[in-house]
Design a protein around this motif. Structure first.
Motif, PDB file in Angstrom:
ATOM      1  N   HIS A  17       0.791  -0.773   0.357  1.00 43.33           N
ATOM      2  CA  HIS A  17       0.284   0.032   0.074  1.00 43.33           C
ATOM      3  C   HIS A  17       1.315   1.148   0.176  1.00 43.33           C
ATOM      4  CE1 HIS A  17      -3.480  -2.614   1.446  1.00 43.33           C
ATOM      5  NE2 HIS A  17      -2.534  -2.817   1.368  1.00 43.33           N
ATOM      6  N   GLU A  18       1.148   1.658  -0.474  1.00 40.12           N
ATOM      7  CA  GLU A  18       1.502   3.256  -1.385  1.00 40.12           C
ATOM      8  C   GLU A  18       1.253   4.489  -0.646  1.00 40.12           C
ATOM      9  OE1 GLU A  18       4.908   2.859  -2.565  1.00 40.12           O
ATOM     10  OE2 GLU A  18       3.863   0.976  -2.964  1.00 40.12           O
ATOM     11  N   VAL A  19       2.071   5.284  -0.154  1.00 42.50           N
ATOM     12  CA  VAL A  19       1.600   6.344   0.182  1.00 42.50           C
ATOM     13  C   VAL A  19       0.266   7.480  -0.355  1.00 42.50           C
ATOM     14  CG1 VAL A  19       2.432   9.084   1.396  1.00 42.50           C
ATOM     15  CG2 VAL A  19       3.579   7.088   1.999  1.00 42.50           C
ATOM     16  N   ASN A  20       0.499   7.612  -2.092  1.00 40.71           N
ATOM     17  CA  ASN A  20      -0.095   8.162  -2.938  1.00 40.71           C
ATOM     18  C   ASN A  20      -1.392   7.385  -2.916  1.00 40.71           C
ATOM     19  OD1 ASN A  20       0.532   5.973  -4.168  1.00 40.71           O
ATOM     20  ND2 ASN A  20       1.901   7.827  -5.456  1.00 40.71           N
ATOM     21  N   GLY A  21      -2.041   6.322  -2.294  1.00 33.91           N
ATOM     22  CA  GLY A  21      -2.609   5.375  -2.682  1.00 33.91           C
ATOM     23  C   GLY A  21      -3.168   4.247  -3.586  1.00 33.91           C
ATOM     24  N   LYS A  22      -1.699   4.552  -4.523  1.00 28.21           N
ATOM     25  CA  LYS A  22      -1.314   2.964  -5.195  1.00 28.21           C
ATOM     26  C   LYS A  22      -1.717   2.086  -4.433  1.00 28.21           C
ATOM     27  CE  LYS A  22       2.077   4.887  -7.171  1.00 28.21           C
ATOM     28  NZ  LYS A  22       3.332   5.259  -8.528  1.00 28.21           N
ATOM     29  N   LEU A  23      -1.573   0.816  -5.219  1.00 31.16           N
ATOM     30  CA  LEU A  23      -1.554  -0.393  -4.834  1.00 31.16           C
ATOM     31  C   LEU A  23      -0.229  -1.259  -5.243  1.00 31.16           C
ATOM     32  CD1 LEU A  23      -4.670  -2.346  -3.953  1.00 31.16           C
ATOM     33  CD2 LEU A  23      -3.385  -1.132  -2.622  1.00 31.16           C
ATOM     34  N   THR A  24       0.665  -1.428  -5.042  1.00 32.43           N
ATOM     35  CA  THR A  24       1.400  -2.562  -5.379  1.00 32.43           C
ATOM     36  C   THR A  24       1.603  -4.548  -5.587  1.00 32.43           C
ATOM     37  OG1 THR A  24       3.573  -0.460  -5.766  1.00 32.43           O
ATOM     38  CG2 THR A  24       4.401  -2.595  -6.516  1.00 32.43           C
ATOM     39  N   LEU A  25       1.608  -4.773  -6.621  1.00 35.05           N
ATOM     40  CA  LEU A  25       1.784  -6.393  -6.560  1.00 35.05           C
ATOM     41  C   LEU A  25       2.250  -6.754  -7.344  1.00 35.05           C
ATOM     42  CD1 LEU A  25      -2.116  -7.201  -8.612  1.00 35.05           C
ATOM     43  CD2 LEU A  25      -1.637  -6.216  -5.665  1.00 35.05           C
ATOM     44  N   VAL A  26       3.591  -7.347  -5.734  1.00 33.48           N
ATOM     45  CA  VAL A  26       4.478  -7.638  -6.342  1.00 33.48           C
ATOM     46  C   VAL A  26       4.958  -9.538  -5.914  1.00 33.48           C
ATOM     47  CG1 VAL A  26       6.543  -8.299  -5.271  1.00 33.48           C
ATOM     48  CG2 VAL A  26       5.664  -5.849  -4.828  1.00 33.48           C
ATOM     49  N   GLY A  27       4.944  -9.745  -7.381  1.00 32.03           N
ATOM     50  CA  GLY A  27       5.755 -11.351  -7.702  1.00 32.03           C
ATOM     51  C   GLY A  27       3.435 -12.114  -8.421  1.00 32.03           C
ATOM     52  N   CYS A  28       3.401 -11.294  -9.164  1.00 27.48           N
ATOM     53  CA  CYS A  28       1.885 -11.987  -9.566  1.00 27.48           C
ATOM     54  C   CYS A  28       1.794 -12.982 -10.122  1.00 27.48           C
ATOM     55  CB  CYS A  28       1.410 -11.112 -10.761  1.00 27.48           C
ATOM     56  SG  CYS A  28       0.748  -9.103 -10.072  1.00 27.48           S
ATOM     57  N   TYR A  29       1.008 -14.044 -10.535  1.00 29.77           N
ATOM     58  CA  TYR A  29       0.787 -15.134 -10.665  1.00 29.77           C
ATOM     59  C   TYR A  29      -0.230 -15.315 -11.690  1.00 29.77           C
ATOM     60  CZ  TYR A  29       3.644 -16.576  -6.775  1.00 29.77           C
ATOM     61  OH  TYR A  29       3.873 -17.145  -6.316  1.00 29.77           O
ATOM     62  N   SER A  30      -0.291 -16.049 -13.264  1.00 30.47           N
ATOM     63  CA  SER A  30      -1.426 -16.180 -14.068  1.00 30.47           C
ATOM     64  C   SER A  30      -2.388 -17.402 -13.685  1.00 30.47           C
ATOM     65  CB  SER A  30      -0.337 -15.996 -15.432  1.00 30.47           C
ATOM     66  OG  SER A  30       0.304 -17.228 -15.247  1.00 30.47           O
ATOM     67  N   SER A  31      -2.263 -18.516 -13.858  1.00 29.24           N
ATOM     68  CA  SER A  31      -2.958 -19.717 -13.636  1.00 29.24           C
ATOM     69  C   SER A  31      -2.819 -20.310 -12.947  1.00 29.24           C
ATOM     70  CB  SER A  31      -3.550 -19.515 -14.818  1.00 29.24           C
ATOM     71  OG  SER A  31      -2.695 -20.530 -15.734  1.00 29.24           O
ATOM     72  N   GLU A  32      -1.311 -20.618 -13.052  1.00 35.39           N
ATOM     73  CA  GLU A  32      -0.831 -21.493 -11.615  1.00 35.39           C
ATOM     74  C   GLU A  32       0.531 -20.712 -11.070  1.00 35.39           C
ATOM     75  OE1 GLU A  32       0.295 -24.305 -14.444  1.00 35.39           O
ATOM     76  OE2 GLU A  32      -1.512 -25.020 -14.743  1.00 35.39           O
ATOM     77  N   LEU A  33       0.190 -21.879  -9.875  1.00 38.46           N
ATOM     78  CA  LEU A  33       1.353 -22.216  -8.743  1.00 38.46           C
ATOM     79  C   LEU A  33       2.443 -22.631  -9.189  1.00 38.46           C
ATOM     80  CD1 LEU A  33       1.607 -20.029  -5.631  1.00 38.46           C
ATOM     81  CD2 LEU A  33       3.076 -21.783  -5.885  1.00 38.46           C
ATOM     82  N   ASN A  34       3.563 -22.501  -9.391  1.00 33.31           N
ATOM     83  CA  ASN A  34       4.540 -24.114  -9.420  1.00 33.31           C
ATOM     84  C   ASN A  34       6.046 -23.778  -8.597  1.00 33.31           C
ATOM     85  OD1 ASN A  34       3.141 -25.041 -11.813  1.00 33.31           O
ATOM     86  ND2 ASN A  34       4.063 -23.503 -13.191  1.00 33.31           N
ATOM     87  N   PHE A  35       5.461 -24.712  -7.711  1.00 31.79           N
ATOM     88  CA  PHE A  35       6.245 -24.960  -6.592  1.00 31.79           C
ATOM     89  C   PHE A  35       7.788 -25.849  -7.372  1.00 31.79           C
ATOM     90  CE2 PHE A  35       3.353 -24.229  -3.372  1.00 31.79           C
ATOM     91  CZ  PHE A  35       3.930 -23.623  -2.201  1.00 31.79           C
ATOM     92  N   THR A  36       9.248 -25.201  -6.805  1.00 35.49           N
ATOM     93  CA  THR A  36       9.603 -26.360  -7.647  1.00 35.49           C
ATOM     94  C   THR A  36      11.015 -27.083  -6.706  1.00 35.49           C
ATOM     95  OG1 THR A  36      12.028 -24.538  -6.731  1.00 35.49           O
ATOM     96  CG2 THR A  36      11.109 -24.306  -8.677  1.00 35.49           C
ATOM     97  N   GLY A  37      10.205 -27.909  -5.728  1.00 39.01           N
ATOM     98  CA  GLY A  37      10.488 -29.249  -4.977  1.00 39.01           C
ATOM     99  C   GLY A  37       9.033 -29.360  -4.375  1.00 39.01           C
ATOM    100  N   PRO A  38       9.386 -30.696  -3.856  1.00 36.79           N
ATOM    101  CA  PRO A  38       8.207 -31.522  -3.664  1.00 36.79           C
ATOM    102  C   PRO A  38       7.334 -30.937  -2.557  1.00 36.79           C
ATOM    103  CG  PRO A  38      10.417 -32.261  -2.229  1.00 36.79           C
ATOM    104  CD  PRO A  38      11.169 -31.045  -3.658  1.00 36.79           C
ATOM    105  N   PRO A  39       6.565 -32.073  -2.018  1.00 35.09           N
ATOM    106  CA  PRO A  39       5.962 -30.611  -0.905  1.00 35.09           C
ATOM    107  C   PRO A  39       6.838 -31.241   0.449  1.00 35.09           C
ATOM    108  CG  PRO A  39       4.424 -32.521  -2.250  1.00 35.09           C
ATOM    109  CD  PRO A  39       6.080 -32.404  -3.268  1.00 35.09           C
ATOM    110  N   PRO A  40       6.064 -30.410   1.477  1.00 36.72           N
ATOM    111  CA  PRO A  40       5.031 -29.198   1.496  1.00 36.72           C
ATOM    112  C   PRO A  40       5.740 -28.209   0.160  1.00 36.72           C
ATOM    113  CG  PRO A  40       6.092 -29.444   3.994  1.00 36.72           C
ATOM    114  CD  PRO A  40       6.758 -30.640   2.754  1.00 36.72           C
TER     115      PRO A  40
END
Length: 163
Positions: A17-40
């Motif tokens: 939440h920026e001072v001037n009222g803007k929102l900055t989204l960091v690290g956006c995902y499209s339709s999938e989130l892919n982990f690179t290692g095994p669960p969890p």
């Protein structure tokens, strides 16, 4: 303009939440989130910016917003918020006709943040809004993936050259 309620959700690592009222989204995902290692898999921070849009004809007094995590056979509600909505938020229908504003909509934007989110295996996140009128608005989903045994073998096994 659409004649029905709809929603869109942007999933990301963080919302600032920026001072001037803007929102900055960091690290956006499209339709999938892919982990690179095994669960969890653990996300130290995770967020969703939910946009809901309602045409003027939609009437309701309460809005129940929820985020549901589905892992294998387990379904868990990881966020829930019930909000009363004032009918003053909607345009008066008689004024809309006079001012030629029949295409006006009510826009609701809800930022949601989690401190840590753990996935024990492949999962699905669903965002839903339910109105007291019985209408359910689907506002998006995110598929959570982990590598399969075959994909790990392909990454670690050396390629052999054929002659």
């Amino acid at each position: 303009m659409t004649d029905h309620a709809y929603g869109i959700t942007m999933f990301c690592d963080d919302i600032r939440h920026e001072v001037n009222g803007k929102l900055t989204l960091v690290g956006c995902y499209s339709s999938e989130l892919n982990f690179t290692g095994p669960p969890p898999g653990v996300l130290p921070t995770f967020a969703a910016l939910v946009h809901l849009r309602f045409p003027q004809e939609t009437t309701f007094e309460t809005l129940d917003l929820s985020v549901i995590k589905v892992e294998e056979e387990e379904t868990l509600q990881i966020f829930s918020s019930q909000t009363k909505v004032s009918q003053d938020a909607f345009l008066d229908k008689s004024d809309a006709k006079e001012d030629n504003q029949s295409d006006k909509i009510l826009s609701v934007v809800v930022p949601i943040q989690w401190a840590a989110l753990v996935f024990s295996g492949p999962a699905l996140l669903r965002v839903r809004a339910k109105l007291d009128s019985g209408v359910e608005v689907r506002a998006g989903s995110l598929v959570i993936n982990f590598p399969t045994e075959n994909s790990e073998e392909q990454l670690t096994s050396p390629k052999t050259a054929s002659t």
